[in-house]
Scaffold this motif. Sequence first.
Motif, mmCIF file in Angstrom:
data_model
loop_
_atom_site.group_PDB
_atom_site.id
_atom_site.type_symbol
_atom_site.label_atom_id
_atom_site.label_comp_id
_atom_site.label_asym_id
_atom_site.label_seq_id
_atom_site.Cartn_x
_atom_site.Cartn_y
_atom_site.Cartn_z
ATOM 1 N N PHE A 143 0.877 -1.247 -0.049
ATOM 2 C CA PHE A 143 0.079 -0.058 0.049
ATOM 3 C C PHE A 143 0.748 1.466 0.105
ATOM 4 C CE2 PHE A 143 -3.754 2.558 0.481
ATOM 5 C CZ PHE A 143 -3.287 3.578 1.342
ATOM 6 N N ALA A 144 2.012 1.232 0.804
ATOM 7 C CA ALA A 144 2.886 2.367 0.770
ATOM 8 C C ALA A 144 3.584 2.595 -0.621
ATOM 9 C CB ALA A 144 3.718 2.258 1.772
ATOM 10 N N PHE A 145 3.892 1.650 -1.056
ATOM 11 C CA PHE A 145 4.356 1.783 -2.669
ATOM 12 C C PHE A 145 3.233 2.203 -3.562
ATOM 13 C CE2 PHE A 145 8.505 -0.319 -1.649
ATOM 14 C CZ PHE A 145 9.333 0.073 -2.655
ATOM 15 N N ALA A 146 2.078 1.639 -3.384
ATOM 16 C CA ALA A 146 1.035 2.085 -4.536
ATOM 17 C C ALA A 146 0.589 3.512 -4.239
ATOM 18 C CB ALA A 146 -0.203 1.375 -4.156
ATOM 19 N N SER A 147 0.684 4.154 -2.972
ATOM 20 C CA SER A 147 0.384 5.466 -2.482
ATOM 21 C C SER A 147 1.446 6.433 -3.368
ATOM 22 C CB SER A 147 0.393 5.838 -1.155
ATOM 23 O OG SER A 147 1.353 5.737 -0.434
ATOM 24 N N GLN A 148 2.835 5.917 -3.448
ATOM 25 C CA GLN A 148 3.672 6.863 -4.111
ATOM 26 C C GLN A 148 3.860 6.843 -5.664
ATOM 27 O OE1 GLN A 148 7.282 5.486 -2.330
ATOM 28 N NE2 GLN A 148 6.936 6.247 -0.123
ATOM 29 N N ALA A 149 2.712 6.027 -6.002
ATOM 30 C CA ALA A 149 2.714 5.766 -7.522
ATOM 31 C C ALA A 149 2.696 7.024 -8.316
ATOM 32 C CB ALA A 149 1.405 4.742 -7.833
ATOM 33 N N ALA A 150 1.884 8.164 -7.863
ATOM 34 C CA ALA A 150 1.821 9.271 -8.730
ATOM 35 C C ALA A 150 2.996 9.810 -9.382
ATOM 36 C CB ALA A 150 1.207 10.260 -7.705
ATOM 37 N N ASP A 151 4.394 9.579 -8.390
ATOM 38 C CA ASP A 151 5.542 10.146 -8.962
ATOM 39 C C ASP A 151 6.297 9.172 -9.547
ATOM 40 O OD1 ASP A 151 5.728 11.853 -5.678
ATOM 41 O OD2 ASP A 151 4.954 12.271 -7.295
ATOM 42 N N SER A 152 5.723 7.813 -9.857
ATOM 43 C CA SER A 152 6.612 7.024 -10.244
ATOM 44 C C SER A 152 6.595 6.826 -11.944
ATOM 45 C CB SER A 152 6.241 5.366 -9.941
ATOM 46 O OG SER A 152 5.050 5.343 -10.327
ATOM 47 N N GLU B 80 5.311 -1.628 -10.655
ATOM 48 C CA GLU B 80 6.227 -1.494 -9.666
ATOM 49 C C GLU B 80 6.521 -2.657 -8.814
ATOM 50 O OE1 GLU B 80 3.957 1.484 -7.266
ATOM 51 O OE2 GLU B 80 4.755 3.104 -8.242
ATOM 52 N N ALA B 81 5.821 -3.715 -8.936
ATOM 53 C CA ALA B 81 6.389 -4.927 -8.369
ATOM 54 C C ALA B 81 7.635 -5.529 -8.905
ATOM 55 C CB ALA B 81 5.235 -5.877 -8.405
ATOM 56 N N ASP B 82 7.348 -5.481 -10.488
ATOM 57 C CA ASP B 82 8.409 -5.996 -11.348
ATOM 58 C C ASP B 82 9.682 -5.079 -10.985
ATOM 59 O OD1 ASP B 82 6.633 -7.821 -12.298
ATOM 60 O OD2 ASP B 82 6.330 -6.861 -14.065
ATOM 61 N N ALA B 83 9.485 -3.777 -11.028
ATOM 62 C CA ALA B 83 10.688 -2.760 -10.911
ATOM 63 C C ALA B 83 11.302 -3.073 -9.625
ATOM 64 C CB ALA B 83 10.113 -1.440 -10.898
ATOM 65 N N LYS B 84 10.442 -3.368 -8.373
ATOM 66 C CA LYS B 84 11.067 -3.345 -7.119
ATOM 67 C C LYS B 84 11.893 -4.725 -6.894
ATOM 68 C CE LYS B 84 9.960 -3.428 -2.265
ATOM 69 N NZ LYS B 84 10.138 -4.762 -1.595
ATOM 70 N N ALA B 85 11.397 -5.828 -7.484
ATOM 71 C CA ALA B 85 12.378 -6.957 -7.804
ATOM 72 C C ALA B 85 13.743 -6.943 -8.303
ATOM 73 C CB ALA B 85 11.495 -7.790 -8.632
ATOM 74 N N LYS B 86 13.473 -6.163 -9.416
ATOM 75 C CA LYS B 86 14.811 -5.719 -10.142
ATOM 76 C C LYS B 86 15.745 -4.897 -9.338
ATOM 77 C CE LYS B 86 12.990 -5.968 -14.678
ATOM 78 N NZ LYS B 86 12.545 -5.464 -15.973
ATOM 79 N N CYS B 87 15.038 -3.938 -8.830
ATOM 80 C CA CYS B 87 16.054 -2.997 -7.727
ATOM 81 C C CYS B 87 16.467 -3.824 -6.489
ATOM 82 C CB CYS B 87 14.882 -1.746 -7.312
ATOM 83 S SG CYS B 87 14.636 -0.651 -8.799
ATOM 84 N N GLU B 88 15.623 -4.619 -6.000
ATOM 85 C CA GLU B 88 16.140 -5.532 -4.881
ATOM 86 C C GLU B 88 17.384 -6.320 -5.200
ATOM 87 O OE1 GLU B 88 15.058 -5.965 -1.812
ATOM 88 O OE2 GLU B 88 13.444 -4.937 -1.524
ATOM 89 N N VAL C 75 16.588 1.077 -2.851
ATOM 90 C CA VAL C 75 15.418 0.334 -3.745
ATOM 91 C C VAL C 75 14.229 1.460 -4.026
ATOM 92 C CG1 VAL C 75 13.756 -1.383 -3.456
ATOM 93 C CG2 VAL C 75 16.088 -1.748 -2.880
ATOM 94 N N LYS C 76 13.826 2.222 -3.090
ATOM 95 C CA LYS C 76 12.798 3.206 -3.114
ATOM 96 C C LYS C 76 12.931 4.181 -4.441
ATOM 97 C CE LYS C 76 10.227 6.732 -0.608
ATOM 98 N NZ LYS C 76 9.995 7.358 0.525
ATOM 99 N N LYS C 77 14.235 4.687 -4.402
ATOM 100 C CA LYS C 77 14.562 5.417 -5.427
ATOM 101 C C LYS C 77 14.668 4.819 -6.838
ATOM 102 C CE LYS C 77 18.328 8.774 -6.899
ATOM 103 N NZ LYS C 77 19.745 9.306 -6.938
ATOM 104 N N CYS C 78 15.216 3.699 -6.876
ATOM 105 C CA CYS C 78 15.279 2.984 -7.950
ATOM 106 C C CYS C 78 13.885 2.496 -8.605
ATOM 107 C CB CYS C 78 16.072 1.477 -7.756
ATOM 108 S SG CYS C 78 16.075 0.426 -9.108
ATOM 109 N N VAL C 79 13.064 2.297 -7.802
ATOM 110 C CA VAL C 79 11.435 1.799 -8.304
ATOM 111 C C VAL C 79 10.795 3.066 -9.045
ATOM 112 C CG1 VAL C 79 9.320 1.365 -7.458
ATOM 113 C CG2 VAL C 79 11.363 0.019 -6.794
ATOM 114 N N GLN C 80 11.029 4.404 -8.140
ATOM 115 C CA GLN C 80 10.433 5.485 -8.595
ATOM 116 C C GLN C 80 11.274 5.981 -9.990
ATOM 117 O OE1 GLN C 80 10.912 8.453 -5.494
ATOM 118 N NE2 GLN C 80 8.849 7.673 -4.532
ATOM 119 N N GLU C 81 12.353 5.509 -10.315
ATOM 120 C CA GLU C 81 13.172 6.015 -11.597
ATOM 121 C C GLU C 81 13.035 5.125 -12.621
ATOM 122 O OE1 GLU C 81 16.756 7.058 -10.272
ATOM 123 O OE2 GLU C 81 16.042 9.033 -9.371
#
Length: 81
Positions: free
Chosen positions: A12-21, A45-53, A70-76
């Motif tokens: 949910f926290a990741f989804a709430s940041q989706a506006a900037d992704s 974002e789940a796919d991006a998070k896996a790659k960033c992890e 990871v957070k920065k990587c996912v957003q970018e």
Amino acid sequence: MKTLVALGLVTFAFASQAADSACMTAAKEKKLAGAAQKSFVTKCEADAKAKCEIAADEKKLAGAAKTSNVKKCVQESAPAS
């Protein structure tokens, strides 16, 4: 059960940041809205998070440094088309 609740809150926290992704930008470019947009962004974002992890693990990051990276990587991250 506690693990599932925690995972749900993190998602949910990741989804709430989706506006900037980058994923949200891609969804808008595809002219997605509503449930289709939410589904696309969540998967993207789940796919991006896996790659960033994986990338963070390769850099041997841990703790706050890994989380921040990871957070920065996912957003970018550019979405997988």
